[in-house]
Design an enzyme around this catalytic site. Sequence first.
Site, PDB file in Angstrom:
ATOM      1  N   LYS A 129      26.130 -10.124  37.810  1.00 59.24           N
ATOM      2  CA  LYS A 129      25.575  -9.846  39.144  1.00 59.24           C
ATOM      3  C   LYS A 129      26.716  -9.595  40.127  1.00 59.24           C
ATOM      4  O   LYS A 129      27.720 -10.308  40.110  1.00 59.24           O
ATOM      5  CB  LYS A 129      24.726 -11.046  39.582  1.00 59.24           C
ATOM      6  CG  LYS A 129      23.940 -10.838  40.878  1.00 59.24           C
ATOM      7  CD  LYS A 129      23.047 -12.049  41.145  1.00 59.24           C
ATOM      8  CE  LYS A 129      22.207 -11.907  42.397  1.00 59.24           C
ATOM      9  NZ  LYS A 129      21.342 -13.093  42.619  1.00 59.24           N
ATOM     10  N   SER A 131      16.571 -12.037  43.661  1.00 56.67           N
ATOM     11  CA  SER A 131      17.593 -11.053  43.953  1.00 56.67           C
ATOM     12  C   SER A 131      18.359 -10.555  42.720  1.00 56.67           C
ATOM     13  O   SER A 131      18.957  -9.486  42.791  1.00 56.67           O
ATOM     14  CB  SER A 131      18.590 -11.614  44.967  1.00 56.67           C
ATOM     15  OG  SER A 131      19.264 -12.734  44.430  1.00 56.67           O
ATOM     16  N   SER A 187      15.961 -16.681  42.443  1.00 54.03           N
ATOM     17  CA  SER A 187      16.561 -15.362  42.215  1.00 54.03           C
ATOM     18  C   SER A 187      16.966 -15.055  40.786  1.00 54.03           C
ATOM     19  O   SER A 187      17.333 -13.926  40.489  1.00 54.03           O
ATOM     20  CB  SER A 187      17.777 -15.165  43.123  1.00 54.03           C
ATOM     21  OG  SER A 187      17.361 -14.748  44.399  1.00 54.03           O
TER      22      SER A 187
END
Lengths: 99, 474
Positions: free
Chosen positions: B77, B152, B176
Amino acid sequence: MSKKISAEQVERIADLSRIGLSEEEKQKFQEDLGSVLNYIDKLQKVDVSGVDAIANITGLHNQVREDENGSSHADSQMLMDMAPNKKDGYVKVRQVLTK
Amino acid sequence: MQFLSIKQIHKQLMSRERSSQEITKSFLDAIGEKDKEIHAFLSVSEEGAMRQAEKIDQKIAKGEAIGELAGIPFGIKDNIVLMGFRCTAASKILENYEAPYDATVVKKLKDAGAVILGKTNLDEFAMGSSTENSAYGATKNPHDLERVPGGSSGGSAAAVAAEMCVAALGSDTGGSIRQPAAFCGVVGFRATYGAVSRYGLIAMASSLDVIGPLARCVEDARIIFDAIRGKDTFDATSIEIKNEKLKTKNVRIGIPKEYFGEGIDKDVKKSVEGAIKKYEENGAKIQEISLPHAEYGLAVYYILMPSEVSANLARYDGIRYGAHEEADSLVETYRKTREKCFGNEVRRRIMLGTYTLSSGYYDAYYVRAEKVRMLIKQDFDNAFRLVDVIMTPVTPTVPFRFGEKSKDPVSMYLSDMFTVGANIAGLPAISIPCGWTLKEGKKLPVGLQIIGGEGRDYDVISIAQMFEIFQKSS
Protein backbone atom coordinates in the site's frame (compact mmCIF):
# COMPACT_ATOMS: atom_id res chain seq x y z
CA MET A 1 -31.50 21.01 9.98
CA SER A 2 -30.20 23.69 12.29
CA LYS A 3 -26.71 24.91 11.57
CA LYS A 4 -24.44 23.03 13.90
CA ILE A 5 -21.50 25.26 13.21
CA SER A 6 -21.37 28.90 12.08
CA ALA A 7 -19.54 30.32 9.08
CA GLU A 8 -17.27 32.21 11.48
CA GLN A 9 -16.41 28.99 13.28
CA VAL A 10 -15.51 27.33 9.98
CA GLU A 11 -13.18 30.24 9.20
CA ARG A 12 -11.63 30.02 12.64
CA ILE A 13 -11.03 26.23 12.32
CA ALA A 14 -9.61 26.63 8.83
CA ASP A 15 -7.24 29.25 10.22
CA LEU A 16 -6.16 27.01 13.11
CA SER A 17 -5.72 24.13 10.64
CA ARG A 18 -3.64 26.29 8.28
CA ILE A 19 -5.97 25.38 5.44
CA GLY A 20 -7.05 27.91 2.87
CA LEU A 21 -10.71 27.79 1.77
CA SER A 22 -12.59 29.48 -1.05
CA GLU A 23 -15.91 31.19 -0.27
CA GLU A 24 -17.76 28.33 -1.95
CA GLU A 25 -15.86 25.77 0.09
CA LYS A 26 -16.63 27.58 3.33
CA GLN A 27 -20.30 26.90 2.81
CA LYS A 28 -19.71 23.32 1.73
CA PHE A 29 -17.52 22.58 4.74
CA GLN A 30 -20.03 24.24 7.04
CA GLU A 31 -22.64 21.73 5.86
CA ASP A 32 -20.29 18.72 5.87
CA LEU A 33 -18.85 19.41 9.30
CA GLY A 34 -22.33 20.13 10.59
CA SER A 35 -23.68 16.77 9.46
CA VAL A 36 -20.77 14.87 11.02
CA LEU A 37 -21.09 16.85 14.26
CA ASN A 38 -24.79 16.03 14.33
CA TYR A 39 -23.92 12.37 13.97
CA ILE A 40 -21.26 12.27 16.69
CA ASP A 41 -23.55 14.10 19.08
CA LYS A 42 -25.13 10.74 19.91
CA LEU A 43 -22.28 10.24 22.40
CA GLN A 44 -23.90 12.85 24.64
CA LYS A 45 -26.50 10.19 25.50
CA VAL A 46 -23.95 7.79 27.00
CA ASP A 47 -23.53 7.75 30.77
CA VAL A 48 -19.77 8.07 31.31
CA SER A 49 -19.77 8.98 34.99
CA GLY A 50 -16.96 7.20 36.80
CA VAL A 51 -15.41 5.92 33.56
CA ASP A 52 -11.69 6.49 32.94
CA ALA A 53 -10.57 7.73 29.54
CA ILE A 54 -8.34 5.28 27.67
CA ALA A 55 -4.87 6.53 26.76
CA ASN A 56 -3.24 3.43 25.28
CA ILE A 57 -5.45 0.51 24.38
CA THR A 58 -2.94 -2.24 25.20
CA GLY A 59 -2.03 -0.57 28.50
CA LEU A 60 1.59 0.13 27.60
CA HIS A 61 3.35 2.81 29.60
CA ASN A 62 6.36 4.89 28.67
CA GLN A 63 8.83 2.87 26.63
CA VAL A 64 12.40 3.95 27.32
CA ARG A 65 15.75 2.94 25.90
CA GLU A 66 19.38 3.80 26.53
CA ASP A 67 20.31 7.19 25.12
CA GLU A 68 23.04 5.99 22.81
CA ASN A 69 24.51 7.49 19.66
CA GLY A 70 23.42 5.74 16.53
CA SER A 71 23.30 6.43 12.84
CA SER A 72 20.18 7.74 11.17
CA HIS A 73 18.19 5.44 8.92
CA ALA A 74 18.04 8.11 6.30
CA ASP A 75 20.83 9.81 4.47
CA SER A 76 20.95 13.51 5.38
CA GLN A 77 21.70 14.60 1.82
CA MET A 78 18.64 12.69 0.59
CA LEU A 79 16.53 14.46 3.21
CA MET A 80 17.92 17.88 2.27
CA ASP A 81 17.34 17.22 -1.42
CA MET A 82 13.63 16.90 -0.75
CA ALA A 83 13.18 20.46 0.54
CA PRO A 84 11.63 22.68 -2.14
CA ASN A 85 13.70 25.76 -1.19
CA LYS A 86 17.28 25.59 0.06
CA LYS A 87 20.27 27.85 0.46
CA ASP A 88 23.82 26.99 1.59
CA GLY A 89 22.79 23.67 3.13
CA TYR A 90 19.79 25.14 4.94
CA VAL A 91 16.08 24.84 4.28
CA LYS A 92 14.87 28.27 3.26
CA VAL A 93 11.57 29.71 4.49
CA ARG A 94 9.82 33.06 4.29
CA GLN A 95 10.53 35.57 7.03
CA VAL A 96 8.80 34.51 10.27
CA LEU A 97 9.04 37.71 12.31
CA THR A 98 8.04 41.00 10.82
CA LYS A 99 8.85 44.49 12.02
CA MET B 1 -10.26 -21.52 -6.73
CA GLN B 2 -7.31 -21.71 -9.11
CA PHE B 3 -4.85 -19.41 -7.39
CA LEU B 4 -1.47 -20.57 -6.12
CA SER B 5 -0.83 -20.17 -2.41
CA ILE B 6 2.49 -19.11 -0.89
CA LYS B 7 3.26 -22.72 0.05
CA GLN B 8 2.47 -23.95 -3.47
CA ILE B 9 4.71 -21.32 -5.05
CA HIS B 10 7.42 -22.19 -2.56
CA LYS B 11 7.15 -25.82 -3.60
CA GLN B 12 7.41 -24.88 -7.29
CA LEU B 13 10.56 -22.91 -6.54
CA MET B 14 12.16 -25.66 -4.48
CA SER B 15 11.38 -28.35 -7.04
CA ARG B 16 12.61 -26.00 -9.79
CA GLU B 17 9.34 -26.37 -11.61
CA ARG B 18 9.36 -22.60 -12.13
CA SER B 19 12.03 -20.01 -11.39
CA SER B 20 11.44 -16.91 -9.31
CA GLN B 21 12.04 -14.85 -12.43
CA GLU B 22 9.36 -16.75 -14.35
CA ILE B 23 6.90 -16.32 -11.52
CA THR B 24 7.69 -12.62 -11.13
CA LYS B 25 7.42 -12.08 -14.88
CA SER B 26 4.00 -13.75 -14.97
CA PHE B 27 2.68 -11.35 -12.31
CA LEU B 28 4.25 -8.33 -14.00
CA ASP B 29 2.56 -9.45 -17.22
CA ALA B 30 -0.75 -9.75 -15.37
CA ILE B 31 -0.32 -6.15 -14.16
CA GLY B 32 0.44 -5.05 -17.72
CA GLU B 33 -2.67 -6.80 -18.97
CA LYS B 34 -5.24 -6.00 -16.31
CA ASP B 35 -4.19 -2.89 -14.46
CA LYS B 36 -5.08 -0.38 -17.17
CA GLU B 37 -8.66 -1.25 -16.35
CA ILE B 38 -8.47 -1.93 -12.61
CA HIS B 39 -5.85 0.66 -11.59
CA ALA B 40 -4.74 -1.11 -8.42
CA PHE B 41 -1.11 0.03 -8.67
CA LEU B 42 0.20 3.58 -8.40
CA SER B 43 3.71 2.52 -9.34
CA VAL B 44 5.40 -0.67 -10.48
CA SER B 45 9.09 -1.52 -10.31
CA GLU B 46 9.73 -4.13 -12.98
CA GLU B 47 13.48 -3.80 -12.78
CA GLY B 48 13.68 -4.00 -8.98
CA ALA B 49 11.31 -6.95 -8.88
CA MET B 50 13.22 -8.88 -11.54
CA ARG B 51 16.54 -8.14 -9.83
CA GLN B 52 15.22 -9.53 -6.55
CA ALA B 53 13.81 -12.60 -8.35
CA GLU B 54 17.21 -13.21 -9.93
CA LYS B 55 18.81 -13.17 -6.48
CA ILE B 56 16.36 -15.79 -5.26
CA ASP B 57 17.07 -17.94 -8.31
CA GLN B 58 20.79 -17.72 -7.63
CA LYS B 59 20.23 -18.83 -4.05
CA ILE B 60 18.17 -21.80 -5.19
CA ALA B 61 20.80 -22.70 -7.79
CA LYS B 62 23.47 -22.68 -5.10
CA GLY B 63 21.33 -24.91 -2.94
CA GLU B 64 20.96 -22.27 -0.21
CA ALA B 65 17.94 -22.48 2.06
CA ILE B 66 15.14 -20.01 1.27
CA GLY B 67 12.16 -19.09 3.42
CA GLU B 68 8.51 -19.44 2.43
CA LEU B 69 8.23 -15.79 1.43
CA ALA B 70 11.30 -15.86 -0.81
CA GLY B 71 10.26 -15.09 -4.36
CA ILE B 72 6.66 -14.28 -3.44
CA PRO B 73 5.39 -11.26 -5.42
CA PHE B 74 3.92 -8.54 -3.19
CA GLY B 75 2.08 -5.26 -3.52
CA ILE B 76 2.61 -2.62 -0.82
CA LYS B 77 0.00 0.00 0.00
CA ASP B 78 1.37 3.37 -0.98
CA ASN B 79 1.31 4.74 2.56
CA ILE B 80 4.12 2.37 3.62
CA VAL B 81 7.62 3.54 2.73
CA LEU B 82 10.04 1.64 0.54
CA MET B 83 13.51 3.12 0.26
CA GLY B 84 14.20 4.93 -3.00
CA PHE B 85 10.60 4.50 -4.08
CA ARG B 86 8.01 7.19 -4.50
CA CYS B 87 5.47 7.12 -1.65
CA THR B 88 2.46 9.32 -2.25
CA ALA B 89 -0.24 8.15 0.20
CA ALA B 90 -2.40 8.88 -2.90
CA SER B 91 -2.03 12.60 -2.15
CA LYS B 92 -0.87 15.48 -4.34
CA ILE B 93 1.08 16.79 -1.39
CA LEU B 94 3.50 13.82 -1.61
CA GLU B 95 3.51 13.56 -5.40
CA ASN B 96 7.30 13.80 -5.61
CA TYR B 97 8.19 12.30 -2.26
CA GLU B 98 10.83 9.60 -2.47
CA ALA B 99 11.17 7.56 0.72
CA PRO B 100 14.64 7.76 2.29
CA TYR B 101 14.24 4.54 4.34
CA ASP B 102 12.37 1.23 4.56
CA ALA B 103 9.40 0.68 6.86
CA THR B 104 10.05 -2.11 9.37
CA VAL B 105 7.45 -4.33 7.65
CA VAL B 106 9.13 -3.73 4.28
CA LYS B 107 12.54 -4.51 5.73
CA LYS B 108 11.16 -7.74 7.18
CA LEU B 109 9.60 -8.76 3.85
CA LYS B 110 12.83 -7.93 2.02
CA ASP B 111 14.86 -9.93 4.55
CA ALA B 112 12.48 -12.84 3.96
CA GLY B 113 13.24 -12.59 0.24
CA ALA B 114 9.85 -11.30 -0.94
CA VAL B 115 9.65 -9.70 -4.38
CA ILE B 116 8.03 -6.28 -4.21
CA LEU B 117 6.23 -5.49 -7.47
CA GLY B 118 4.93 -2.03 -6.68
CA LYS B 119 2.83 0.32 -4.59
CA THR B 120 -0.93 0.03 -4.46
CA ASN B 121 -3.66 2.65 -4.57
CA LEU B 122 -5.63 3.93 -1.57
CA ASP B 123 -7.90 6.72 -0.49
CA GLU B 124 -5.76 9.80 0.14
CA PHE B 125 -3.86 9.26 3.41
CA ALA B 126 -6.04 6.14 3.91
CA MET B 127 -9.13 8.30 4.47
CA GLY B 128 -12.07 6.64 2.82
CA SER B 129 -13.92 3.40 2.15
CA SER B 130 -13.85 3.23 -1.65
CA THR B 131 -10.48 4.54 -3.04
CA GLU B 132 -12.56 7.28 -4.70
CA ASN B 133 -10.55 9.76 -2.64
CA SER B 134 -7.25 8.88 -4.32
CA ALA B 135 -5.71 11.92 -6.01
CA TYR B 136 -4.61 9.57 -8.79
CA GLY B 137 -7.98 8.07 -9.70
CA ALA B 138 -10.09 5.31 -8.16
CA THR B 139 -9.38 1.59 -8.26
CA LYS B 140 -12.12 -0.63 -9.71
CA ASN B 141 -13.52 -3.79 -8.21
CA PRO B 142 -12.28 -6.74 -10.30
CA HIS B 143 -15.64 -8.50 -9.79
CA ASP B 144 -17.63 -5.60 -11.26
CA LEU B 145 -15.78 -2.67 -12.79
CA GLU B 146 -18.71 -0.36 -12.06
CA ARG B 147 -18.33 -0.90 -8.34
CA VAL B 148 -15.78 0.25 -5.77
CA PRO B 149 -13.17 -2.16 -4.39
CA GLY B 150 -13.66 -0.75 -0.90
CA GLY B 151 -11.04 1.20 0.95
CA SER B 152 -8.84 2.50 1.99
CA SER B 153 -6.61 -0.47 1.02
CA GLY B 154 -8.66 -0.91 -2.17
CA GLY B 155 -5.61 -1.14 -4.43
CA SER B 156 -4.10 -3.93 -2.33
CA ALA B 157 -7.38 -5.87 -2.23
CA ALA B 158 -8.05 -5.49 -5.97
CA ALA B 159 -4.47 -6.42 -6.88
CA VAL B 160 -4.71 -9.65 -4.87
CA ALA B 161 -8.22 -10.45 -6.16
CA ALA B 162 -7.19 -9.90 -9.80
CA GLU B 163 -4.06 -12.02 -9.28
CA MET B 164 -1.67 -9.20 -10.00
CA CYS B 165 0.28 -10.16 -6.88
CA VAL B 166 0.14 -13.10 -4.47
CA ALA B 167 -0.41 -10.91 -1.43
CA ALA B 168 -0.25 -7.30 -0.37
CA LEU B 169 0.17 -5.16 2.71
CA GLY B 170 -2.53 -2.75 3.76
CA SER B 171 -3.28 -0.61 6.78
CA ASP B 172 -6.42 -0.65 8.88
CA THR B 173 -7.55 2.33 10.97
CA GLY B 174 -11.31 1.77 10.96
CA GLY B 175 -11.68 -1.23 8.65
CA SER B 176 -9.36 -0.32 5.79
CA ILE B 177 -7.99 -3.85 5.38
CA ARG B 178 -11.12 -5.87 6.17
CA GLN B 179 -13.72 -3.86 4.25
CA PRO B 180 -11.87 -3.93 0.88
CA ALA B 181 -10.95 -7.59 1.49
CA ALA B 182 -14.68 -8.33 1.84
CA PHE B 183 -15.58 -6.24 -1.23
CA CYS B 184 -12.94 -7.99 -3.36
CA GLY B 185 -13.43 -11.52 -2.01
CA VAL B 186 -9.99 -11.95 -0.41
CA VAL B 187 -8.67 -12.46 3.12
CA GLY B 188 -7.67 -9.39 5.16
CA PHE B 189 -6.21 -9.49 8.65
CA ARG B 190 -5.60 -6.71 11.16
CA ALA B 191 -3.68 -7.82 14.22
CA THR B 192 -3.92 -6.73 17.84
CA TYR B 193 -2.95 -3.07 18.11
CA GLY B 194 0.86 -2.87 18.27
CA ALA B 195 1.56 -6.45 17.15
CA VAL B 196 3.01 -5.16 13.86
CA SER B 197 5.43 -2.21 13.87
CA ARG B 198 4.14 0.96 12.20
CA TYR B 199 7.60 2.44 11.70
CA GLY B 200 7.46 3.70 8.14
CA LEU B 201 3.67 3.79 7.88
CA ILE B 202 2.45 7.27 7.01
CA ALA B 203 0.48 7.98 10.16
CA MET B 204 -3.25 8.63 10.01
CA ALA B 205 -4.67 8.01 13.52
CA SER B 206 -1.91 6.63 15.69
CA SER B 207 -4.04 5.07 18.42
CA LEU B 208 -5.92 3.03 15.76
CA ASP B 209 -3.56 2.34 12.83
CA VAL B 210 -2.46 -1.28 12.22
CA ILE B 211 -0.57 -2.79 9.25
CA GLY B 212 -1.65 -6.20 7.98
CA PRO B 213 -1.79 -8.62 5.06
CA LEU B 214 -4.34 -9.09 2.26
CA ALA B 215 -4.08 -12.53 0.70
CA ARG B 216 -5.93 -15.27 -1.12
CA CYS B 217 -6.19 -17.67 1.81
CA VAL B 218 -5.90 -17.58 5.58
CA GLU B 219 -2.68 -19.59 5.60
CA ASP B 220 -0.99 -17.00 3.37
CA ALA B 221 -2.14 -14.23 5.72
CA ARG B 222 -0.70 -16.16 8.67
CA ILE B 223 2.67 -16.69 6.97
CA ILE B 224 2.90 -12.96 6.27
CA PHE B 225 1.77 -12.00 9.77
CA ASP B 226 4.44 -14.33 11.22
CA ALA B 227 7.05 -12.52 9.13
CA ILE B 228 6.07 -8.91 9.83
CA ARG B 229 5.01 -8.95 13.48
CA GLY B 230 7.11 -8.32 16.58
CA LYS B 231 8.33 -5.60 18.89
CA ASP B 232 10.34 -2.88 17.21
CA THR B 233 12.49 -0.28 18.96
CA PHE B 234 11.42 2.23 16.30
CA ASP B 235 7.74 1.95 17.24
CA ALA B 236 7.25 2.52 20.96
CA THR B 237 3.69 1.18 20.80
CA SER B 238 4.74 -2.20 19.39
CA ILE B 239 4.29 -5.38 21.42
CA GLU B 240 5.09 -9.07 21.16
CA ILE B 241 2.20 -11.50 20.64
CA LYS B 242 3.02 -14.49 22.79
CA ASN B 243 0.24 -16.99 22.31
CA GLU B 244 0.92 -18.95 19.13
CA LYS B 245 -1.14 -22.01 19.93
CA LEU B 246 -3.83 -22.66 17.38
CA LYS B 247 -7.35 -23.18 18.63
CA THR B 248 -9.50 -25.59 16.64
CA LYS B 249 -11.40 -27.58 19.28
CA ASN B 250 -14.41 -26.66 21.42
CA VAL B 251 -14.72 -23.31 19.71
CA ARG B 252 -17.22 -20.94 21.30
CA ILE B 253 -18.58 -18.31 18.93
CA GLY B 254 -20.38 -15.18 20.06
CA ILE B 255 -22.98 -13.55 17.83
CA PRO B 256 -23.61 -9.93 18.87
CA LYS B 257 -27.25 -9.15 18.26
CA GLU B 258 -26.36 -5.47 17.71
CA TYR B 259 -24.57 -6.40 14.45
CA PHE B 260 -27.46 -8.19 12.82
CA GLY B 261 -30.17 -5.55 13.08
CA GLU B 262 -31.38 -2.89 10.67
CA GLY B 263 -29.44 -1.63 7.70
CA ILE B 264 -27.92 -4.93 6.56
CA ASP B 265 -28.46 -6.12 3.02
CA LYS B 266 -30.49 -9.34 3.26
CA ASP B 267 -28.14 -11.30 1.00
CA VAL B 268 -25.15 -10.27 3.12
CA LYS B 269 -26.99 -11.37 6.24
CA LYS B 270 -27.93 -14.70 4.67
CA SER B 271 -24.36 -15.47 3.61
CA VAL B 272 -22.92 -14.61 7.02
CA GLU B 273 -25.57 -16.60 8.87
CA GLY B 274 -24.92 -19.53 6.53
CA ALA B 275 -21.19 -19.40 7.36
CA ILE B 276 -21.89 -19.35 11.09
CA LYS B 277 -24.19 -22.34 10.61
CA LYS B 278 -21.26 -24.22 9.03
CA TYR B 279 -19.28 -23.73 12.23
CA GLU B 280 -22.23 -24.96 14.27
CA GLU B 281 -22.60 -28.07 12.10
CA ASN B 282 -18.94 -28.78 12.70
CA GLY B 283 -19.22 -28.70 16.46
CA ALA B 284 -18.75 -25.07 17.45
CA LYS B 285 -20.94 -23.67 20.19
CA ILE B 286 -22.90 -20.63 19.04
CA GLN B 287 -24.04 -18.14 21.62
CA GLU B 288 -25.84 -14.83 21.37
CA ILE B 289 -23.96 -12.06 23.14
CA SER B 290 -24.46 -8.34 23.62
CA LEU B 291 -22.10 -5.45 22.95
CA PRO B 292 -24.35 -2.71 24.30
CA HIS B 293 -22.10 0.22 23.32
CA ALA B 294 -21.45 -1.03 19.78
CA GLU B 295 -23.87 1.53 18.36
CA TYR B 296 -21.57 4.32 19.57
CA GLY B 297 -18.48 2.90 17.89
CA LEU B 298 -18.67 4.96 14.74
CA ALA B 299 -19.29 8.20 16.68
CA VAL B 300 -16.27 7.50 18.91
CA TYR B 301 -14.25 6.77 15.78
CA TYR B 302 -15.29 10.02 14.11
CA ILE B 303 -13.99 11.99 17.08
CA LEU B 304 -10.76 10.15 17.88
CA MET B 305 -9.64 9.57 14.29
CA PRO B 306 -10.01 13.16 12.98
CA SER B 307 -8.44 14.51 16.17
CA GLU B 308 -5.38 12.35 15.63
CA VAL B 309 -5.44 13.13 11.89
CA SER B 310 -5.33 16.87 12.58
CA ALA B 311 -2.17 16.39 14.66
CA ASN B 312 -0.46 13.85 12.39
CA LEU B 313 -1.05 15.80 9.19
CA ALA B 314 0.23 19.07 10.61
CA ARG B 315 3.67 18.00 9.35
CA TYR B 316 2.71 18.59 5.70
CA ASP B 317 3.65 22.22 5.48
CA GLY B 318 5.34 22.45 2.09
CA ILE B 319 8.67 23.36 3.67
CA ARG B 320 10.82 20.27 4.22
CA TYR B 321 9.45 17.91 1.56
CA GLY B 322 6.47 17.37 -0.68
CA ALA B 323 4.53 19.87 -2.71
CA HIS B 324 5.07 23.57 -2.15
CA GLU B 325 2.93 26.54 -3.13
CA GLU B 326 4.74 29.85 -3.07
CA ALA B 327 3.07 32.70 -1.14
CA ASP B 328 3.97 36.07 0.40
CA SER B 329 4.32 34.91 3.98
CA LEU B 330 5.18 31.71 5.79
CA VAL B 331 1.65 31.16 7.08
CA GLU B 332 0.21 31.81 3.61
CA THR B 333 2.63 29.22 2.23
CA TYR B 334 1.19 26.68 4.64
CA ARG B 335 -2.40 27.63 3.84
CA LYS B 336 -1.98 27.64 0.11
CA THR B 337 0.01 24.39 0.01
CA ARG B 338 -2.55 22.60 2.15
CA GLU B 339 -5.52 24.08 0.27
CA LYS B 340 -4.15 23.09 -3.15
CA CYS B 341 -2.59 19.74 -2.33
CA PHE B 342 -4.97 18.09 0.17
CA GLY B 343 -8.22 16.62 -1.15
CA ASN B 344 -11.67 17.40 0.28
CA GLU B 345 -11.92 14.44 2.64
CA VAL B 346 -8.49 15.07 4.12
CA ARG B 347 -9.27 18.74 4.72
CA ARG B 348 -12.66 17.82 6.16
CA ARG B 349 -11.08 15.46 8.69
CA ILE B 350 -8.26 17.83 9.64
CA MET B 351 -10.81 20.58 10.28
CA LEU B 352 -13.13 18.27 12.19
CA GLY B 353 -10.26 17.14 14.39
CA THR B 354 -9.04 20.68 14.90
CA TYR B 355 -12.54 21.59 16.06
CA THR B 356 -12.97 18.63 18.45
CA LEU B 357 -9.56 19.33 19.99
CA SER B 358 -10.01 23.10 20.22
CA SER B 359 -10.30 24.94 23.49
CA GLY B 360 -13.81 24.64 24.94
CA TYR B 361 -14.69 21.49 22.96
CA TYR B 362 -11.91 19.11 23.98
CA ASP B 363 -13.71 17.68 27.04
CA ALA B 364 -17.10 17.42 25.37
CA TYR B 365 -15.74 15.56 22.35
CA TYR B 366 -12.29 14.02 22.73
CA VAL B 367 -12.30 13.12 26.44
CA ARG B 368 -15.86 11.86 26.24
CA ALA B 369 -14.99 9.70 23.23
CA GLU B 370 -12.02 8.20 25.11
CA LYS B 371 -14.41 7.29 27.93
CA VAL B 372 -16.92 5.65 25.61
CA ARG B 373 -13.94 3.89 24.06
CA MET B 374 -13.29 2.36 27.48
CA LEU B 375 -16.93 1.20 27.68
CA ILE B 376 -16.67 -0.41 24.24
CA LYS B 377 -13.47 -2.18 25.27
CA GLN B 378 -15.15 -3.40 28.47
CA ASP B 379 -18.06 -4.79 26.41
CA PHE B 380 -15.57 -6.83 24.38
CA ASP B 381 -13.68 -7.94 27.53
CA ASN B 382 -16.95 -9.17 29.01
CA ALA B 383 -17.87 -11.00 25.82
CA PHE B 384 -14.49 -12.76 25.62
CA ARG B 385 -15.08 -14.25 29.06
CA LEU B 386 -17.90 -16.22 27.44
CA VAL B 387 -16.66 -16.90 23.91
CA ASP B 388 -13.40 -17.39 21.97
CA VAL B 389 -14.30 -15.26 18.99
CA ILE B 390 -17.11 -13.00 17.79
CA MET B 391 -18.55 -13.32 14.29
CA THR B 392 -20.25 -10.53 12.35
CA PRO B 393 -20.64 -9.30 8.79
CA VAL B 394 -17.68 -7.18 7.62
CA THR B 395 -19.87 -4.67 5.84
CA PRO B 396 -23.60 -3.93 5.86
CA THR B 397 -23.79 -4.06 2.04
CA VAL B 398 -22.15 -5.53 -1.03
CA PRO B 399 -19.69 -3.27 -2.94
CA PHE B 400 -21.47 -0.07 -3.90
CA ARG B 401 -21.31 1.82 -7.17
CA PHE B 402 -18.92 4.69 -7.88
CA GLY B 403 -20.38 7.97 -6.71
CA GLU B 404 -23.13 6.28 -4.72
CA LYS B 405 -21.84 7.47 -1.35
CA SER B 406 -19.34 10.17 -2.21
CA LYS B 407 -21.78 13.10 -1.87
CA ASP B 408 -22.72 12.54 1.76
CA PRO B 409 -19.76 11.89 4.09
CA VAL B 410 -21.88 10.27 6.82
CA SER B 411 -23.34 7.65 4.44
CA MET B 412 -19.78 6.72 3.38
CA TYR B 413 -18.73 6.52 7.04
CA LEU B 414 -21.51 4.01 7.76
CA SER B 415 -19.77 1.38 5.62
CA ASP B 416 -17.29 1.03 8.51
CA MET B 417 -19.96 0.41 11.14
CA PHE B 418 -19.05 -3.25 11.76
CA THR B 419 -15.29 -2.89 11.50
CA VAL B 420 -14.48 0.12 13.74
CA GLY B 421 -15.16 -1.79 16.96
CA ALA B 422 -11.98 -3.87 16.62
CA ASN B 423 -9.92 -0.73 16.03
CA ILE B 424 -11.41 1.13 18.96
CA ALA B 425 -10.76 -1.84 21.28
CA GLY B 426 -7.38 -2.71 19.66
CA LEU B 427 -8.46 -6.26 18.83
CA PRO B 428 -7.36 -8.72 16.13
CA ALA B 429 -9.96 -9.27 13.41
CA ILE B 430 -10.04 -11.00 10.05
CA SER B 431 -12.26 -10.76 7.00
CA ILE B 432 -12.70 -13.96 5.00
CA PRO B 433 -14.83 -14.59 1.92
CA CYS B 434 -17.90 -16.54 3.02
CA GLY B 435 -20.21 -16.50 0.02
CA TRP B 436 -21.40 -14.81 -3.14
CA THR B 437 -24.49 -12.86 -3.99
CA LEU B 438 -25.89 -12.00 -7.38
CA LYS B 439 -26.54 -8.27 -7.95
CA GLU B 440 -27.66 -7.07 -11.35
CA GLY B 441 -26.12 -10.06 -13.09
CA LYS B 442 -22.76 -9.80 -11.35
CA LYS B 443 -21.45 -12.17 -8.70
CA LEU B 444 -20.24 -10.15 -5.72
CA PRO B 445 -18.39 -11.49 -2.68
CA VAL B 446 -19.53 -11.33 0.95
CA GLY B 447 -17.17 -11.24 3.92
CA LEU B 448 -17.35 -12.81 7.36
CA GLN B 449 -15.61 -10.96 10.17
CA ILE B 450 -14.03 -12.90 13.04
CA ILE B 451 -12.91 -10.79 16.01
CA GLY B 452 -10.74 -12.15 18.83
CA GLY B 453 -9.59 -10.98 22.24
CA GLU B 454 -6.45 -8.89 22.70
CA GLY B 455 -3.37 -10.95 21.83
CA ARG B 456 -5.51 -13.86 20.59
CA ASP B 457 -4.43 -13.28 17.00
CA TYR B 458 -3.68 -16.93 16.38
CA ASP B 459 -7.11 -17.99 17.64
CA VAL B 460 -8.67 -15.71 15.05
CA ILE B 461 -6.42 -17.10 12.33
CA SER B 462 -6.95 -20.75 13.19
CA ILE B 463 -10.73 -20.38 13.52
CA ALA B 464 -10.82 -18.55 10.17
CA GLN B 465 -8.84 -21.38 8.61
CA MET B 466 -11.46 -23.87 9.81
CA PHE B 467 -13.96 -22.28 7.42
CA GLU B 468 -11.71 -22.97 4.43
CA ILE B 469 -11.50 -26.58 5.54
CA PHE B 470 -15.32 -26.83 5.77
CA GLN B 471 -15.59 -25.44 2.24
CA LYS B 472 -13.06 -27.89 0.83
CA SER B 473 -14.80 -30.86 2.39
CA SER B 474 -18.31 -29.87 1.35
